[in-house]
Write a protein that holds these residues in place. Structure first.
Motif, PDB file in Angstrom:
ATOM      1  N   HIS A  26       0.811  -1.217   0.000  1.00 59.10           N
ATOM      2  CA  HIS A  26       0.000   0.000   0.000  1.00 59.10           C
ATOM      3  C   HIS A  26       0.851   1.278   0.000  1.00 59.10           C
ATOM      4  N   PRO A  27       1.915   1.374   0.807  1.00 61.48           N
ATOM      5  CA  PRO A  27       2.731   2.599   0.749  1.00 61.48           C
ATOM      6  C   PRO A  27       3.364   2.811  -0.634  1.00 61.48           C
ATOM      7  N   LEU A  28       3.685   1.731  -1.296  1.00 64.65           N
ATOM      8  CA  LEU A  28       4.269   1.811  -2.629  1.00 64.65           C
ATOM      9  C   LEU A  28       3.262   2.362  -3.639  1.00 64.65           C
ATOM     10  N   LEU A  29       2.000   2.019  -3.467  1.00 67.15           N
ATOM     11  CA  LEU A  29       0.963   2.434  -4.414  1.00 67.15           C
ATOM     12  C   LEU A  29       0.702   3.933  -4.374  1.00 67.15           C
ATOM     13  N   GLY A  30       1.093   4.590  -3.307  1.00 64.26           N
ATOM     14  CA  GLY A  30       0.872   6.024  -3.193  1.00 64.26           C
ATOM     15  C   GLY A  30       1.877   6.858  -3.959  1.00 64.26           C
ATOM     16  N   ASN A  31       2.930   6.252  -4.457  1.00 63.09           N
ATOM     17  CA  ASN A  31       3.959   6.981  -5.193  1.00 63.09           C
ATOM     18  C   ASN A  31       3.433   7.353  -6.582  1.00 63.09           C
ATOM     19  N   PRO A  32       3.219   8.640  -6.861  1.00 67.00           N
ATOM     20  CA  PRO A  32       2.651   9.024  -8.158  1.00 67.00           C
ATOM     21  C   PRO A  32       3.585   8.740  -9.331  1.00 67.00           C
ATOM     22  N   ALA A  33       4.868   8.606  -9.089  1.00 63.21           N
ATOM     23  CA  ALA A  33       5.816   8.337 -10.182  1.00 63.21           C
ATOM     24  C   ALA A  33       5.573   6.965 -10.805  1.00 63.21           C
ATOM     25  N   LEU A  34       4.987   6.042 -10.050  1.00 63.94           N
ATOM     26  CA  LEU A  34       4.730   4.702 -10.562  1.00 63.94           C
ATOM     27  C   LEU A  34       3.492   4.641 -11.452  1.00 63.94           C
ATOM     28  N   TRP A  35       2.787   5.736 -11.577  1.00 64.94           N
ATOM     29  CA  TRP A  35       1.563   5.782 -12.384  1.00 64.94           C
ATOM     30  C   TRP A  35       1.730   6.657 -13.622  1.00 64.94           C
ATOM     31  N   LEU A  36       2.888   7.285 -13.779  1.00 66.87           N
ATOM     32  CA  LEU A  36       3.121   8.153 -14.942  1.00 66.87           C
ATOM     33  C   LEU A  36       3.192   7.328 -16.221  1.00 66.87           C
ATOM     34  N   VAL A  37       2.670   7.883 -17.293  1.00 63.38           N
ATOM     35  CA  VAL A  37       2.733   7.231 -18.592  1.00 63.38           C
ATOM     36  C   VAL A  37       3.722   8.013 -19.447  1.00 63.38           C
ATOM     37  N   THR A  38       4.964   7.547 -19.432  1.00 56.59           N
ATOM     38  CA  THR A  38       6.021   8.134 -20.258  1.00 56.59           C
ATOM     39  C   THR A  38       6.715   7.001 -21.000  1.00 56.59           C
ATOM     40  N   ARG A  39       7.507   7.364 -21.981  1.00 56.52           N
ATOM     41  CA  ARG A  39       8.217   6.338 -22.746  1.00 56.52           C
ATOM     42  C   ARG A  39       9.104   5.507 -21.819  1.00 56.52           C
ATOM     43  N   ARG A  40       9.791   6.163 -20.939  1.00 60.28           N
ATOM     44  CA  ARG A  40      10.695   5.456 -20.029  1.00 60.28           C
ATOM     45  C   ARG A  40       9.935   4.562 -19.046  1.00 60.28           C
ATOM     46  N   SER A  41       8.866   5.086 -18.447  1.00 63.48           N
ATOM     47  CA  SER A  41       8.149   4.301 -17.444  1.00 63.48           C
ATOM     48  C   SER A  41       7.455   3.096 -18.071  1.00 63.48           C
ATOM     49  N   ILE A  42       6.882   3.264 -19.261  1.00 65.83           N
ATOM     50  CA  ILE A  42       6.215   2.141 -19.923  1.00 65.83           C
ATOM     51  C   ILE A  42       7.246   1.090 -20.331  1.00 65.83           C
ATOM     52  N   ALA A  43       8.374   1.520 -20.895  1.00 68.18           N
ATOM     53  CA  ALA A  43       9.418   0.575 -21.304  1.00 68.18           C
ATOM     54  C   ALA A  43       9.969  -0.184 -20.100  1.00 68.18           C
ATOM     55  N   ASN A  44      10.210   0.514 -18.997  1.00 63.78           N
ATOM     56  CA  ASN A  44      10.719  -0.154 -17.793  1.00 63.78           C
ATOM     57  C   ASN A  44       9.662  -1.068 -17.176  1.00 63.78           C
ATOM     58  N   GLY A  45       8.398  -0.669 -17.218  1.00 65.29           N
ATOM     59  CA  GLY A  45       7.326  -1.533 -16.728  1.00 65.29           C
ATOM     60  C   GLY A  45       7.215  -2.806 -17.559  1.00 65.29           C
ATOM     61  N   MET A  46       7.372  -2.669 -18.884  1.00 66.02           N
ATOM     62  CA  MET A  46       7.360  -3.852 -19.764  1.00 66.02           C
ATOM     63  C   MET A  46       8.511  -4.787 -19.398  1.00 66.02           C
ATOM     64  N   SER A  47       9.686  -4.234 -19.242  1.00 69.20           N
ATOM     65  CA  SER A  47      10.857  -5.059 -18.918  1.00 69.20           C
ATOM     66  C   SER A  47      10.680  -5.810 -17.613  1.00 69.20           C
ATOM     67  N   VAL A  48      10.297  -5.091 -16.594  1.00 65.16           N
ATOM     68  CA  VAL A  48      10.156  -5.705 -15.265  1.00 65.16           C
ATOM     69  C   VAL A  48       9.041  -6.748 -15.269  1.00 65.16           C
ATOM     70  N   GLY A  49       7.917  -6.421 -15.882  1.00 64.72           N
ATOM     71  CA  GLY A  49       6.793  -7.350 -15.905  1.00 64.72           C
ATOM     72  C   GLY A  49       7.117  -8.641 -16.636  1.00 64.72           C
ATOM     73  N   LEU A  50       7.738  -8.527 -17.802  1.00 67.40           N
ATOM     74  CA  LEU A  50       8.084  -9.726 -18.564  1.00 67.40           C
ATOM     75  C   LEU A  50       9.203 -10.513 -17.890  1.00 67.40           C
ATOM     76  N   PHE A  51      10.171  -9.804 -17.308  1.00 64.85           N
ATOM     77  CA  PHE A  51      11.252 -10.482 -16.592  1.00 64.85           C
ATOM     78  C   PHE A  51      10.675 -11.310 -15.445  1.00 64.85           C
TER      79      PHE A  51
END
Length: 173
Positions: A26-51
């Motif tokens: 829950h504390p992690l979910l409050g971080n607004p940086a984890l919800w941003l839709v940018t090229r970097r955040s989407i690419a890193n989310g793809m990498s981490v999720g697939l890994f």
């Protein structure tokens, strides 16, 4: 345009925060940086999720959440991609990663019997585990890196296409 499409199809952060099953992070979910839709955040989310999807461990979602925090990726995308290895796809994915690990370690892969049973699997799991772990890590690393690069390239291609169309509209006026 791509950003709006992604944001429209993602769950609301407040809806996810209210889930009781996600109490631990829950504390992690409050971080607004984890919800941003940018090229970097989407690419890193793809990498981490697939890994994390290719790792044969329990708690893949928790590992993905921590990886997204570390790499500043997109949390909902990473958590959704972890579910690519669900109970239906898990045997196929882990068999492929086992075969890759056996190839990397230069060991002959175990042949499947006519009838796969729990007792056969329990007897073979100790011998199969090194190849499964090595294969899973190798495949996860390769797929994670390729996904990151392809996501960034596709995003860049999309932006260039939008700019080109905008330039053409301005010239037509």
């Amino acid at each position: 345009m791509l950003r709006r499409f992604i944001q429209r199809h993602l769950p609301d952060p407040e809806t996810i925060r209210r889930r009781k099953s996600l109490r631990l992070i829950h504390p992690l979910l409050g971080n607004p940086a984890l919800w941003l839709v940018t090229r970097r955040s989407i690419a890193n989310g793809m990498s981490v999720g697939l890994f994390c999807a290719l790792l044969p461990i329990p708690g893949q979602m928790l590992v993905a959440a921590l990886g997204v925090l570390w790499l500043r990726g997109h949390l909902p995308l990473a958590l959704a991609l972890v579910w690519l290895t669900n109970p239906l796809t898990m045997p196929v994915v882990f068999y492929v990663t086992y075969r890759a690990g056996a190839w990397i370690l230069h060991t002959p892969p175990r042949a499947l019997p006519d009838e796969v049973s729990v007792s056969w699997f329990a007897n073979q799991v100790v011998d199969m585990m090194p190849a499964l772990i090595v294969g899973s890590l190798a495949c996860a690393l390769v797929i994670g890196i390729v996904a990151n690069i392809l996501t960034r390239l596709c995003w860049r291609w999309h932006i260039l296409r939008v700019w080109r169309k905008r330039r053409q509209r301005r010239r037509q006026r």
